[in-house]
Design a protein around this motif. Structure first.
Motif, short mmCIF file in Angstrom:
data_model
loop_
_atom_site.label_atom_id
_atom_site.label_comp_id
_atom_site.label_asym_id
_atom_site.label_seq_id
_atom_site.Cartn_x
_atom_site.Cartn_y
_atom_site.Cartn_z
N TRP A 41 37.69 31.13 31.81
CA TRP A 41 38.93 31.90 31.80
C TRP A 41 39.46 32.12 33.21
O TRP A 41 38.72 32.38 34.15
CB TRP A 41 38.71 33.25 31.14
N LYS A 42 40.79 32.04 33.33
CA LYS A 42 41.45 32.41 34.57
C LYS A 42 41.63 33.92 34.60
O LYS A 42 41.50 34.61 33.58
CB LYS A 42 42.81 31.71 34.67
N GLU A 43 42.01 34.45 35.76
CA GLU A 43 42.15 35.90 35.89
C GLU A 43 43.23 36.44 34.96
O GLU A 43 43.12 37.54 34.43
CB GLU A 43 42.46 36.27 37.34
N LYS A 44 44.28 35.66 34.73
CA LYS A 44 45.34 36.10 33.82
C LYS A 44 44.78 36.32 32.41
O LYS A 44 45.14 37.29 31.73
CB LYS A 44 46.48 35.08 33.77
N ASP A 45 43.89 35.41 31.96
CA ASP A 45 43.27 35.56 30.65
C ASP A 45 42.47 36.85 30.58
O ASP A 45 42.49 37.58 29.57
CB ASP A 45 42.35 34.38 30.35
N LYS A 46 41.76 37.14 31.65
CA LYS A 46 40.93 38.33 31.69
C LYS A 46 41.80 39.59 31.62
O LYS A 46 41.50 40.54 30.87
CB LYS A 46 40.09 38.36 32.96
N LYS A 47 42.88 39.59 32.39
CA LYS A 47 43.77 40.76 32.40
C LYS A 47 44.45 40.95 31.04
O LYS A 47 44.65 42.09 30.61
CB LYS A 47 44.82 40.60 33.50
N ASP A 48 44.78 39.86 30.39
CA ASP A 48 45.37 39.95 29.05
C ASP A 48 44.39 40.59 28.07
O ASP A 48 44.79 41.37 27.19
CB ASP A 48 45.79 38.56 28.54
N LEU A 49 43.11 40.24 28.21
CA LEU A 49 42.10 40.83 27.34
C LEU A 49 41.99 42.33 27.58
O LEU A 49 41.94 43.12 26.63
CB LEU A 49 40.75 40.16 27.59
N LEU A 94 34.52 45.99 34.47
CA LEU A 94 33.74 47.20 34.66
C LEU A 94 33.00 47.20 35.99
O LEU A 94 32.72 48.26 36.56
CB LEU A 94 32.74 47.38 33.51
N ASP A 95 32.71 46.01 36.50
CA ASP A 95 32.04 45.88 37.81
C ASP A 95 33.04 45.81 38.96
O ASP A 95 32.66 45.48 40.09
CB ASP A 95 31.16 44.62 37.82
N ASN A 96 34.32 46.09 38.66
CA ASN A 96 35.38 46.16 39.69
C ASN A 96 35.61 44.84 40.42
O ASN A 96 35.90 44.82 41.61
CB ASN A 96 35.03 47.26 40.72
N LYS A 101 46.78 45.79 36.29
CA LYS A 101 47.96 46.55 36.71
C LYS A 101 47.73 47.25 38.06
O LYS A 101 48.06 48.42 38.24
CB LYS A 101 48.36 47.56 35.64
N GLY A 102 47.13 46.49 38.97
CA GLY A 102 46.96 46.99 40.34
C GLY A 102 45.78 47.90 40.55
O GLY A 102 45.60 48.44 41.65
N LYS A 103 44.97 48.11 39.52
CA LYS A 103 43.84 49.02 39.66
C LYS A 103 42.55 48.36 39.18
O LYS A 103 42.54 47.66 38.16
CB LYS A 103 44.05 50.29 38.83
N LYS A 104 41.48 48.60 39.92
CA LYS A 104 40.15 48.23 39.44
C LYS A 104 39.65 49.34 38.51
O LYS A 104 40.22 50.44 38.47
CB LYS A 104 39.19 48.02 40.61
N PHE A 105 38.59 49.06 37.78
CA PHE A 105 38.11 50.03 36.80
C PHE A 105 37.81 51.39 37.43
O PHE A 105 38.16 52.43 36.88
CB PHE A 105 36.85 49.50 36.10
N ASN A 106 37.17 51.39 38.61
CA ASN A 106 36.80 52.67 39.23
C ASN A 106 38.01 53.46 39.74
O ASN A 106 37.87 54.61 40.15
CB ASN A 106 35.78 52.46 40.35
N GLN A 107 39.20 52.84 39.69
CA GLN A 107 40.42 53.51 40.12
C GLN A 107 41.23 54.07 38.95
O GLN A 107 42.25 54.72 39.15
CB GLN A 107 41.29 52.55 40.94
#
Length: 386
Positions: A41-49, A94-96, A101-107
């Protein structure tokens, strides 16, 4: 999970993402079937999920089966049959490791974190014995019939893997270990023979392809003879994890080695016809050329170890330098690695028109024969005075 009964071949269950993440961190989730599709998966696929999860929409179920039970620690692990890409995408977020949308999980704020961690995923547990490979393979084939499409390189490397040239490329690029090549070929033959899509229609694998590998190919690809090539193709020096999973590193080797064998620059990517032609070359010649390629990669590794500028680690210069070094090996060996580094970096920092030409040829039309030849000619003159 629902309790297993003898009448059922599978059962349905559900787990929150936080529970699946705990399984992940505790090593309870395995991806042991080496024939399993790679993480692509590309990053776009991950973000869509992640967006789907954040909005509370459903995602496909994860299929698992027992991997093994440890009767000493009284713990069990599960093999993921289908859903690896979804799980790895969730765990990476989850591992950041990437942003949504501009934020990692810890943010994220607390409510956003809750919506992810409490999201419920359907698990389908197949009741299979861990060593029941025939059933596992059959389920795997059925689950992946309509999965992520193979790219052209993956199709080509699958359908032409019975040929010596492709076998060598797959071994040196780390896609398969030489001691497992026969079983790998048989698995590939049964798992990934796809419908004709018009791109590759002349070649297919025989069911016993794994039994037809010449002993000289195995000898030729012993690790000590390919170690430098292998290091460059299987680490993050030039190719990213995504590049390797999509077999881009394999494609580069196919092209580079073709140039070395033919002692000329080829145009674009090596075609199927040439793969077959190169497979028929005398194995002594293949061995000699592979040694040159490995020595050339050793010189390049030396440059990288010396801390040469990252420009020379891009795929274009990687291609040019290995081919140049291998085709002029004895002369290049007479120049120290330190001196080569100095020459290349001084060239890069100069205002010479030749640098502008090389830089341009490294960014546009990079795979065209004339552009590849131009890059090599410029560096030949620079390093060897040709």
């Amino acid at each position: 999970m629902e309790k297993r009964t003898e009448e059922k071949s599978f059962s349905l269950g559900r787990l929150d993402i936080v529970d699946l993440y705990e399984w992940h961190t505790n090593g309870k989730l395995m991806y042991e079937t080496y024939f399993q599709r790679q993480f692509v998966w590309k990053e776009k696929d991950k973000k869509d999920l992640i967006d789907t999860i954040m909005k509370g929409y459903p995602i496909p179920a994860i299929f698992i089966c027992d991997a093994k039970t440890n009767y000493t620690t009284l713990s069990k692990t599960y093999n993921v049959l289908d859903g690896r890409q979804r799980l790895e995408s969730i765990f990476e977020f989850l591992d950041n490791k990437y942003e949504y949308k501009g934020k990692k999980f810890n943010q994220l704020d607390e409510d956003e974190k809750k919506s992810i961690l409490n999201y419920n995923i359907t698990l389908i547990q197949m009741y299979l014995e861990p060593d029941d490979t025939d059933k596992i393979k059959e389920i795997f084939k059925r689950l992946n019939k309509n999965s992520y499409n193979l790219n052209k390189m993956e199709k080509q490397s699958t359908q032409l893997v019975e040929y010596d040239y492709m076998i060598i490329a797959k071994i040196v690029s780390g896609i398969v270990q030489i001691e497992k090549i026969e079983s790998y070929l048989d698995e590939i033959s049964s798992l990934f023979v796809e419908e004709d899509d018009g791109e590759i229609d002349d070649y297919s694998l025989e069911e016993d392809a794994g039994n037809n590998i010449p002993s000289e190919i195995k000898e030729l690809c012993k690790f000590e003879r390919i170690s430098n090539i292998n290091k460059l193709l299987t680490t993050d020096i030039v190719f990213s994890h995504y590049d390797r999973q999509r077999q881009i590193a394999l494609q580069y080797f196919l092209n580079i080695f073709a140039c070395i064998i033919k002692d000329e620059i080829i145009n674009r990517n090596v075609p199927e016809k040439l793969i077959i032609e190169l497979s028929e070359i005398d194995k002594n010649i293949l061995s000699e050329k592979l040694s040159k390629c490995n020595d050339a990669c050793g010189i390049l590794l030396g440059l990288y170890d010396e801390g040469i500028d990252s420009f020379w680690k891009n795929k274009t210069s990687f291609f040019t330098l290995i081919v140049l070094f291998a085709r002029n090996l004895e002369k290049v060996k007479k120049i120290s690695v330190e001196r080569i580094k100095q020459i290349l970096e001084e060239f890069q920092n100069s205002n010479e028109s030749e640098w502008e030409k090389y830089n341009e040829a490294s960014r546009q039309g990079v795979n065209d024969k004339k552009v590849r030849e131009l890059r090599e000619q410029i560096l030949l003159k620079l390093l060897l005075g040709k």
